[in-house]
Enzyme design. Structure first.
Site, PDB file in Angstrom:
ATOM      1  N   CYS A 203       6.815 -10.913 -18.950  1.00 17.93           N
ATOM      2  CA  CYS A 203       6.886 -12.039 -19.877  1.00 17.93           C
ATOM      3  C   CYS A 203       8.107 -11.887 -20.781  1.00 17.93           C
ATOM      4  CB  CYS A 203       5.602 -12.121 -20.693  1.00 17.93           C
ATOM      5  SG  CYS A 203       5.616 -13.380 -21.983  1.00 17.93           S
ATOM      6  N   TRP A 213       4.005 -17.012 -15.416  1.00 21.85           N
ATOM      7  CA  TRP A 213       4.351 -18.354 -14.961  1.00 21.85           C
ATOM      8  C   TRP A 213       5.819 -18.625 -15.270  1.00 21.85           C
ATOM      9  CZ3 TRP A 213       0.625 -21.839 -12.898  1.00 21.85           C
ATOM     10  CH2 TRP A 213      -0.665 -21.318 -12.852  1.00 21.85           C
ATOM     11  N   ARG A 225      -2.392 -18.714 -20.286  1.00 20.28           N
ATOM     12  CA  ARG A 225      -3.424 -18.729 -21.327  1.00 20.28           C
ATOM     13  C   ARG A 225      -4.549 -17.766 -20.971  1.00 20.28           C
ATOM     14  NH1 ARG A 225      -3.696 -25.269 -22.011  1.00 20.28           N
ATOM     15  NH2 ARG A 225      -3.342 -25.154 -19.777  1.00 20.28           N
ATOM     16  N   TYR A 265       1.560 -25.824 -12.173  1.00 15.29           N
ATOM     17  CA  TYR A 265       0.786 -26.452 -13.244  1.00 15.29           C
ATOM     18  C   TYR A 265       1.710 -27.342 -14.064  1.00 15.29           C
ATOM     19  CZ  TYR A 265      -2.907 -26.902 -16.729  1.00 15.29           C
ATOM     20  OH  TYR A 265      -3.894 -27.400 -17.546  1.00 15.29           O
ATOM     21  N   ASP A 272      -1.668 -32.347 -17.293  1.00 17.82           N
ATOM     22  CA  ASP A 272      -2.430 -31.205 -17.797  1.00 17.82           C
ATOM     23  C   ASP A 272      -3.402 -30.667 -16.757  1.00 17.82           C
ATOM     24  OD1 ASP A 272      -3.086 -29.274 -19.588  1.00 17.82           O
ATOM     25  OD2 ASP A 272      -4.498 -30.495 -20.741  1.00 17.82           O
ATOM     26  N   CYS A 342     -22.013 -23.160   1.091  1.00 12.15           N
ATOM     27  CA  CYS A 342     -22.860 -21.967   0.945  1.00 12.15           C
ATOM     28  C   CYS A 342     -24.201 -22.306   0.295  1.00 12.15           C
ATOM     29  CB  CYS A 342     -22.129 -20.898   0.146  1.00 12.15           C
ATOM     30  SG  CYS A 342     -21.432 -21.484  -1.410  1.00 12.15           S
ATOM     31  N   HIS A 913     -20.010 -19.593  -5.637  1.00 12.44           N
ATOM     32  CA  HIS A 913     -20.477 -19.190  -4.307  1.00 12.44           C
ATOM     33  C   HIS A 913     -21.956 -18.800  -4.385  1.00 12.44           C
ATOM     34  CE1 HIS A 913     -20.160 -17.766  -0.231  1.00 12.44           C
ATOM     35  NE2 HIS A 913     -20.553 -16.548  -0.567  1.00 12.44           N
TER      36      HIS A 913
END
Length: 954
Positions: A203, A213, A225, A265, A272, A342, A913
């Site tokens: 970062c 990111w 986040r 993203y 958003d 499932c 799941h």
């Protein structure tokens, strides 16, 4: 090479040619899987496709289909996997690499296909053997000597898309929309080039190396986040977006970039969410990243969605890290995940563990069901239940594992002595794909017909309702005894001929006592599912949980302090950055780029605690969850609660408060318990309660059995009698008739427009009336949603019947044929007539109406027409309840033993799941979709649905 045929063979072909059809665009062609079993063209006997119905059948079932349809010509499809030479596979990889491509899954085998025309012998035996099988003629294809119509039919079947392929749902993730900011994305020229080595990524603001990111516009690398549990990141990427005036919204997650995809993203307020960037390769190349050379090093957001909770829960439920002994064969057949299926797989595995279900839908029961299957077995629920049931119980999957030498490409298959690549394992050797069952059970349902994850408890209830309808309307075919003829004995074991839902149906008795008068009333409610709430305040390890959460909070603060020290931020206690409040922001879809919703994260008050906890790298502490005894859940269920808005007849109908207590009025043979681990958060989203509930192996509920009214109790006075209600009905009926609107007449212009689209005239008139002549688009939507209605092409009913109004002489007489159809399902004539009146004469909607009001059928009938049907109401009051047709309440001792449970992993029921654990032959077995194995440590404290069976009497 063309195959010649003799005249005798052609003569036999011509005998059956009159029934041969050429498939049109609207025909359904089933050429991938047998209608009754899971045989396919890769099965040892291949797949026979009926050239009249275009339905496929395995070798063991083709004789049965011939008996049902009288067909004589079938197209036999056979496929076989043949291993490729190792040198050929390596050459394909090298060629792809030379072209700048990354071939991740190079084919290791080819599929050899063959087709034949089969001329059946005289219809006789249902199996593959016998005289009928011996008299079959097999004509290898191609064969140009065959009649032209037969050749056209064969060619049409081979070219036609298979129904199985068309209906396949493989949607683990929702489609992501293309970002509108991708096409004109601004990219700065800073001279920066991003290293392809993940070890060099960190970062730019905080120096952290996880959840990174890359901003595609600025080249800034920032941390994502934080997740709901405090892990994930510190929000540096979002702060960078905010500090630059919200101009550069697109970011890509480093570590998820592959030649095929990546997680992108958009921070833009109008998106958003996760998005798609069709120019991603070009945008990454600007920063020196060659997408064709990138490999995945981190989980994508879709993968993180599968274990939204702590790794503790996931590993406990799936027993990961434990070497489990795999199982296969009878009663150990897996169900392949179709994409978020499932929940269905787990419910089916538990259901077919029960002998009552297995006896009805497998073995002799399956033979009876399949021999009487309707022309379209794919839409028949009993047929699909028998199909999946036989596979689960008998272990017959239709696919057999080849001999070891064939898997390795034995000497007979060598190509000039070259080494062959071994054939990969095929999950169909020990599991089946229940696609046809999913389609049949979900047809018409907005959720269960989709590929989205669902609630297993809701699916069980839905399935029980479908089975109840099928067993009610096809009782003789399924060997079900009419419920009214079968007593519900408390001592004898229930007969195996009762409707399946009766085995789960229990009665609950509510005792309500008026707080002012002391008068008591009793109310009985049938249900198939016992839901228990979890009282977190009853946790036996509350102190240990508090200590663990405090340690986690200290670790998180330590991470934040280290990040602040790296960037020279304000010291502890100073004002945090303005954007810090956005660290836990959540997207409109409920998930941020750093992980799932952060709304469930507990907020830590204060800047610090005065102490630090240092955790060595990789030294994650095992989560400490609240542990609540099962008895505490039972006490919450059976305890006394206050009802605020209680209408007390003893006080003349005045509203007051009352106390309520619930007990068991009856105990069914099987008890399904739902531990409600989910709650509605302040933002109206469902969140999961992280808690362990210690469910016992044995359960004694007899102390909670209802006793009914007791001597000395003051009972509430009865409600106004039926006679008083009937005195008010004429006025209500007159008002209803006066207010009844005139019947809508179909607009002939609209009808003509719809007819031009290919629909029948009567169907178009019904659509016009249904949408009040609201336009072609609305009518078209109505038609597409009602094409399966049995009366869709019937003429519109007469005015009085269609409008649901009654003339002065009484209610309009229902259609005798429709009335007969409903009464044949076991309903009384009074109930059937009221249902038709309530549904404007529609037979299908009337049947749905009856089944949807099974629990309160008499009351629902009495309300039809606002009380205008006085005769119907009187008949109901005079004893119509005896013919209500609801499943009986079987009763017996309230002592149970645990036989299975279904667990869910995920932050809410719309994702995650499901896994089933079932006790078989004294040992626990885990059913994780197609994977079946002995369970070493069944996580009974993490289950969602628990199935108990009545304990055997000693």
């Amino acid at each position: 090479m063309a195959t010649p045929v003799d005249e005798a063979t052609l003569a036999r072909v011509r005998q059956h040619m009159h029934a041969v059809r050429v498939p049109s665009y609207s025909d359904k062609v089933y050429k991938d899987e047998c209608m009754f079993t899971y045989d396919s063209p890769e099965s040892p006997g291949g797949l026979y496709v009926n050239l009249t119905t275009f339905q496929g059948f395995g070798e063991e079932m083709v004789g049965l289909d011939q008996q049902r349809t009288g067909a004589g010509l079938y197209l036999l499809l056979k496929h076989k996997r043949v291993p490729l030479p190792k040198a050929e596979v390596e050459a394909a990889r090298a060629a792809a690499q030379a072209a700048g491509q990354l071939l991740l899954n190079a084919p290791s085998f080819r599929v050899e296909t063959s087709q034949s025309l089969v001329v059946m012998g005289p219809a006789g035996g249902a199996g593959a053997g016998g005289a009928a099988a011996a008299e079959r003629l097999v004509v290898p294809l191609p064969c140009p000597d065959l009649p032209e119509r037969v050749l056209q039919s064969i060619d049409g079947v081979l070219r036609h898309e298979s129904v199985t392929a068309a209906e396949a749902v493989a949607v683990f993730e929702e489609p992501r929309r293309v970002s509108k900011y991708a096409a004109g994305l601004e990219q700065m020229h800073t001279g920066r080039k991003i290293s392809p080595n993940p070890a060099d990524w960190r970062c730019d603001e905080t120096g952290v190396r996880e959840n990174l990111w890359l901003n595609l516009s600025t080249g800034f690398i920032g941390s994502g986040r934080k997740n709901w549990d405090g892990s994930g990141g510190n929000g540096a990427a979002l702060r960078h977006f905010e500090s630059n005036g919200r101009r550069y919204p697109l970011v890509v997650k480093l570590g998820t970039i592959t030649p095929h995809s990546a997680d992108v993203y958009s921070y833009a307020p109008d998106e958003d969410d996760m998005v798609t960037d069709p120019l991603l390769a070009q945008h990454l190349a600007h920063w020196g990243i060659d997408i064709m050379k990138m490999e995945k090093t981190e989980k994508t957001m879709s993968e993180l969605q599968a274990d939204l909770n702590t790794s503790y829960e996931f590993s406990r439920i799936t027993e990961s890290g434990t070497e489990l002994q795999p199982l296969s064969g009878p009663c150990h057949t897996g169900l392949i995940n179709l994409g978020n299926s499932c929940y269905m797989n787990s419910v089916l595995q538990v259901l077919f563990t029960l002998p009552e279900v297995a006896s009805r839908y497998t073995s002799e029961g399956a033979a009876r069901i399949l021999s009487s299957a309707p022309p379209d077995p794919a839409s028949d629920l009993p047929t699909q239940l028998a199909k999946v049931g036989v596979a689960l119980v008998s272990g017959r999957t239709g696919h057999v594992k080849p001999a070891e030498e064939e898997l390795q490409g034995g000497a007979a298959m060598e190509v000039d002595g070259a080494e062959l690549v071994p054939l990969p394992d095929d999950e169909r050797w020990h599991a089946v794909r229940p696609l046809s069952f999913k389609s049949a059970a979900g047809r018409g349902h907005p959720e269960f017909s989709s590929g989205r994850q669902q609630d297993a408890a809701e699916y069980f209830t839905h399935l029980m309702e479908l089975i109840s309808r099928a067993e009610h309307s096809q009782a003789q075919r399924l060997g079900v005894t009419q419920q009214q003829q079968q007593p519900a004995s408390a001592s004898a074991s229930p007969a195996a001929s009762l409707p399946l839902p009766a085995y789960f149906r229990l009665g609950l008795e509510d005792r309500l006592q008026c707080s002012e008068s002391g008068a008591v009333s009793y109310r009985s409610t049938p249900t198939s599912l016992l839901m228990l709430q979890v009282p977190l305040e009853a946790a036996v390890n509350a102190e240990a949980v508090a200590d663990y959460r405090d340690r986690q909070a200290k670790r998180q603060r330590l991470k934040e302090q280290q990040a602040q020290a790296y960037i020279g931020a304000t010291p502890e206690g100073g004002a945090p950055p303005a954007a810090a409040a956005s660290e836990t922001a959540v997207s409109a879809g409920g998930a941020a780029e750093g992980g799932p919703s952060a709304a469930a994260a507990a907020q830590v008050a204060g800047p610090g605690s005065g102490s630090l906890v240092v955790v060595a790298d990789g030294g994650e502490e095992e989560a400490v969850l609240p542990r609540v005894p099962f008895d505490a859940c039972l006490q919450r269920f059976s305890g006394t609660e206050v009802v605020d808005d209680y209408r007390s007849a003893a006080l003349g109908g005045r509203r007051t408060t009352a106390t309520k207590r619930t007990r068991f009025a009856s105990f069914p043979p099987y008890l399904l318990v739902q531990i409600n681990r989910y709650f509605q958060d302040k933002d109206w989203t469902l969140k999961k309660m992280e808690v362990l509930v210690e469910v016992p192996d044995h359960l004694d509920l007899e102390p909670l059995r209802a006793t009914g009214p007791q001597p000395g109790e003051q009972l509430q006075p009865p409600e106004p009698d039926q006679a008083q209600q009937q005195q008010q009905q004429p006025a209500a009926a007159a008002a209803t008739e006066a207010a009844q609107p005139q019947q809508v007449q179909p607009d002939e212009a609209l009808v003509a427009a719809l007819v031009d689209m290919g629909f029948g005239a009567n169907a178009c008139r019904r659509a016009a009336v249904a949408v009040s002549n609201g336009g072609a688009e609305a009518a078209m939507e109505w038609l597409l949603g009602h094409l399966e209605d049995p009366d869709i092409n019937d003429p519109l009913p007469e005015l009085t019947q269609a409008a649901g109004a009654a003339p002065a002489g009484g209610a309009a007489a229902p259609d005798p044929e429709k009335l007969s159809s409903l009464t044949s399902m076991g309903f009384s004539e009074t109930h059937a007539a009221a249902a038709l009146q309530a549904c404007s004469g529609s037979l299908e909607r009337a049947a749905d109406w009856l089944f949807n009001h099974m629990d309160d059928l008499d009351a629902a009938v009495a309300k039809v027409g606002g009380g205008g049907g006085g005769a119907a109401a009187a008949a109901v009051g005079a004893g119509g309840a005896a013919a209500a047709g609801g499943p009986p309440l079987l009763d017996g001792p309230g002592r149970y033993e645990l036989v299975g449970f279904i667990s869910h992993m995920g932050s809410n029921l719309a994702c995650g799941h499901y896994v089933a654990h079932i006790k078989k032959d004294g040992r626990w077995v885990i059913f994780n979709d197609e994977k079946v194995a002995v369970s070493e440590h069944p996580p009974r404290d993490l289950g969602y649905l628990y199935l108990f069976k009545r304990a055997s009497q000693q």
